[in-house]
Write a protein that holds these residues in place. Sequence first.
Motif, short mmCIF file in Angstrom:
data_model
loop_
_atom_site.label_atom_id
_atom_site.label_comp_id
_atom_site.label_asym_id
_atom_site.label_seq_id
_atom_site.Cartn_x
_atom_site.Cartn_y
_atom_site.Cartn_z
N LEU A 128 4.05 -5.54 11.73
CA LEU A 128 5.30 -4.80 11.68
C LEU A 128 5.21 -3.48 12.45
O LEU A 128 6.18 -3.04 13.05
CB LEU A 128 5.71 -4.56 10.24
CG LEU A 128 6.14 -5.82 9.48
CD1 LEU A 128 6.29 -5.52 8.00
CD2 LEU A 128 7.42 -6.39 10.05
N ARG A 129 4.03 -2.87 12.45
CA ARG A 129 3.86 -1.61 13.18
C ARG A 129 3.89 -1.81 14.69
O ARG A 129 4.08 -0.85 15.42
CB ARG A 129 2.57 -0.95 12.76
CG ARG A 129 2.70 -0.35 11.38
CD ARG A 129 1.39 -0.18 10.76
NE ARG A 129 0.87 1.16 10.90
CZ ARG A 129 -0.09 1.61 10.13
NH1 ARG A 129 -0.60 0.84 9.20
NH2 ARG A 129 -0.55 2.82 10.30
N ALA B 33 -0.19 2.11 -0.93
CA ALA B 33 0.37 0.86 -0.41
C ALA B 33 0.09 -0.33 -1.32
O ALA B 33 0.77 -1.35 -1.22
CB ALA B 33 -0.17 0.59 0.99
N ALA C 162 3.78 5.40 8.06
CA ALA C 162 3.04 5.08 9.29
C ALA C 162 3.45 6.04 10.40
O ALA C 162 4.63 6.16 10.73
CB ALA C 162 3.31 3.63 9.71
N ALA D 250 3.33 1.75 3.13
CA ALA D 250 2.47 1.62 4.33
C ALA D 250 3.29 1.80 5.60
O ALA D 250 2.80 2.34 6.59
CB ALA D 250 1.76 0.28 4.32
N LEU D 251 4.53 1.35 5.58
CA LEU D 251 5.40 1.51 6.75
C LEU D 251 6.16 2.82 6.70
O LEU D 251 6.40 3.45 7.74
CB LEU D 251 6.37 0.33 6.85
CG LEU D 251 5.72 -1.04 7.01
CD1 LEU D 251 6.77 -2.12 7.06
CD2 LEU D 251 4.85 -1.08 8.25
N PRO E 268 4.00 -1.44 -1.57
CA PRO E 268 3.60 -1.88 -0.23
C PRO E 268 4.44 -1.31 0.91
O PRO E 268 3.91 -1.04 1.99
CB PRO E 268 3.75 -3.41 -0.31
CG PRO E 268 3.56 -3.73 -1.76
CD PRO E 268 4.17 -2.56 -2.49
N ILE E 269 5.72 -1.06 0.70
CA ILE E 269 6.55 -0.53 1.77
C ILE E 269 6.11 0.86 2.19
O ILE E 269 6.39 1.31 3.31
CB ILE E 269 8.06 -0.57 1.38
CG1 ILE E 269 8.95 -0.32 2.60
CG2 ILE E 269 8.35 0.46 0.30
CD1 ILE E 269 8.83 -1.30 3.71
N THR F 194 4.71 -13.73 4.73
CA THR F 194 5.16 -12.40 5.10
C THR F 194 4.43 -11.94 6.35
O THR F 194 3.35 -12.44 6.67
CB THR F 194 4.93 -11.40 3.95
OG1 THR F 194 5.56 -10.17 4.26
CG2 THR F 194 3.46 -11.17 3.69
N SER G 89 2.35 -9.06 8.26
CA SER G 89 1.46 -7.98 7.83
C SER G 89 1.98 -6.64 8.30
O SER G 89 2.77 -6.54 9.25
CB SER G 89 0.05 -8.22 8.39
OG SER G 89 0.07 -8.09 9.80
N ALA G 90 1.53 -5.58 7.65
CA ALA G 90 1.91 -4.23 8.07
C ALA G 90 1.44 -3.98 9.50
O ALA G 90 2.15 -3.35 10.28
CB ALA G 90 1.32 -3.20 7.12
#
Length: 81
Positions: free
Chosen positions: A30-31, A58, A69, A65-66, A62-63, A24, A26-27
């Motif tokens: 993705l940010r 998170a 953000a 976190a996004l 976990p989602i 996967t 990482s956050a």
Amino acid sequence: PDAPDVLRIDPEPLPPDAPFPRITLSAARLRRTRAAHLCIVGEAKREALQRAQASHDALRTPISALLHAEDLRLHLHWSPA
């Protein structure tokens, strides 16, 4: 912010429909994307999304976190089926 871009995930127990480790992003990675889109299908996923929107944990969702953000514009797409 200093997390690696790619992470290995070893679900325990391994699900029968996907009995192998996963990779996967990482956050943190993705940010840093130019465009972030979250596509979900079905009422169960919509309910999970709503729980994550209400949570800032998170580790539990976990989602979130996004979703929370401040430095990311996340486009949400949902379809009933």
